[in-house]
Scaffold this active site. Structure first.
Site, PDB file in Angstrom:
ATOM      1  CG  ASN A  85      -4.229 -33.365  -1.455  1.00 19.68           C
ATOM      2  OD1 ASN A  85      -3.850 -34.425  -1.959  1.00 19.68           O
ATOM      3  ND2 ASN A  85      -4.954 -32.491  -2.114  1.00 19.68           N
ATOM      4  CG  HIS A  98      -9.961 -30.383   2.612  1.00 20.83           C
ATOM      5  ND1 HIS A  98      -8.955 -29.717   3.266  1.00 20.83           N
ATOM      6  CD2 HIS A  98      -9.561 -30.523   1.323  1.00 20.83           C
ATOM      7  CE1 HIS A  98      -7.981 -29.450   2.420  1.00 20.83           C
ATOM      8  NE2 HIS A  98      -8.319 -29.944   1.229  1.00 20.83           N
ATOM      9  CG  HIS A 100     -10.193 -33.167  -2.558  1.00 20.03           C
ATOM     10  ND1 HIS A 100     -10.303 -32.025  -3.313  1.00 20.03           N
ATOM     11  CD2 HIS A 100      -9.186 -32.928  -1.674  1.00 20.03           C
ATOM     12  CE1 HIS A 100      -9.394 -31.141  -2.917  1.00 20.03           C
ATOM     13  NE2 HIS A 100      -8.701 -31.661  -1.923  1.00 20.03           N
TER      14      HIS A 100
HETATM   15  P1  AMP Z   1      -6.218 -29.105  -0.954  1.00 21.96           P
HETATM   16  O1  AMP Z   1      -5.223 -28.894  -2.045  1.00 21.96           O
HETATM   17  O2  AMP Z   1      -6.466 -30.561  -0.658  1.00 21.96           O
HETATM   18  O3  AMP Z   1      -5.887 -28.298   0.296  1.00 21.96           O
HETATM   19  O4  AMP Z   1      -7.588 -28.596  -1.539  1.00 21.96           O
HETATM   20  C1  AMP Z   1      -8.191 -27.382  -1.281  1.00 21.96           C
HETATM   21  C2  AMP Z   1      -9.359 -27.291  -2.218  1.00 21.96           C
HETATM   22  O5  AMP Z   1     -10.191 -26.224  -1.795  1.00 21.96           O
HETATM   23  C3  AMP Z   1      -8.994 -27.006  -3.682  1.00 21.96           C
HETATM   24  O6  AMP Z   1      -9.474 -28.081  -4.513  1.00 21.96           O
HETATM   25  C4  AMP Z   1      -9.689 -25.693  -3.984  1.00 21.96           C
HETATM   26  O7  AMP Z   1     -10.192 -25.640  -5.304  1.00 21.96           O
HETATM   27  C5  AMP Z   1     -10.788 -25.670  -2.950  1.00 21.96           C
HETATM   28  N1  AMP Z   1     -11.281 -24.344  -2.589  1.00 21.96           N
HETATM   29  C6  AMP Z   1     -10.550 -23.225  -2.362  1.00 21.96           C
HETATM   30  N2  AMP Z   1     -11.361 -22.201  -2.004  1.00 21.96           N
HETATM   31  C7  AMP Z   1     -12.621 -22.692  -2.004  1.00 21.96           C
HETATM   32  C8  AMP Z   1     -13.903 -22.136  -1.713  1.00 21.96           C
HETATM   33  N3  AMP Z   1     -14.054 -20.854  -1.345  1.00 21.96           N
HETATM   34  N4  AMP Z   1     -14.994 -22.923  -1.831  1.00 21.96           N
HETATM   35  C9  AMP Z   1     -14.855 -24.226  -2.200  1.00 21.96           C
HETATM   36  N5  AMP Z   1     -13.682 -24.804  -2.465  1.00 21.96           N
HETATM   37  C10 AMP Z   1     -12.582 -24.062  -2.386  1.00 21.96           C
END
Ligand code: AMP
Length: 109
Positions: A85, A98, A100
């Site tokens: 994203n 990041h 996914h």
């Molecule tokens: P995005 O919407 O692409 O920015 O995704 C951020 C992702 O980070 C989401 O899928 C969250 O569930 C994940 N996330 C948030 N906090 C944590 C954490 N502490 N450890 C692992 N994943 C996380």
């Protein structure tokens, strides 16, 4: 102020790490879309794919593919989705690049 993933990189926040080296860290998503959903994060800061350096981008995708193949076997999945994203309009909420990796499994007939 450090973003959430920099805190994870610095071990100020715990995460369930599946791989780490000098350049990347990979850990399981706390809100998984499917079993085995994890994130690959470059340790060098960039906001998203719009600004990441080419060499970091290539390296992250190479690691993501290797880890995805291993996770597929672990989860007995048939495939995986790879999602990045970029900016809020695409649902980016953590502003540190990041990838996914979301394992997928064929539905039974
Ligand atoms: P995005 O919407 O692409 O920015 O995704 C951020 C992702 O980070 C989401 O899928 C969250 O569930 C994940 N996330 C948030 N906090 C944590 C954490 N502490 N450890 C692992 N994943 C996380």
């Amino acid at each position: 102020m450090k973003n959430l993933f920099l805190k994870i990189i610095k071990k100020e926040i715990k995460s369930n790490i599946l791989f780490e080296n000098k350049r990347v860290i990979a850990f399981y998503d706390t809100n998984p879309k499917t079993k085995g959903h994890f994130l690959v994060v470059p340790k060098t800061y960039s906001r998203n794919l719009i600004t990441i350096k080419e060499q970091d981008l290539r390296y992250c995708f190479s690691i993501a593919r290797k880890l995805a193949k291993k996770e597929m076997i672990k989860q007995k999945a048939d495939g995986f989705k790879l999602v990045v994203n970029n900016e809020p309009s695409s649902n980016q909420v953590v502003f540190h690049t990041h990838i996914h990796i979301i394992p997928s499994t064929k539905l039974p007939n």
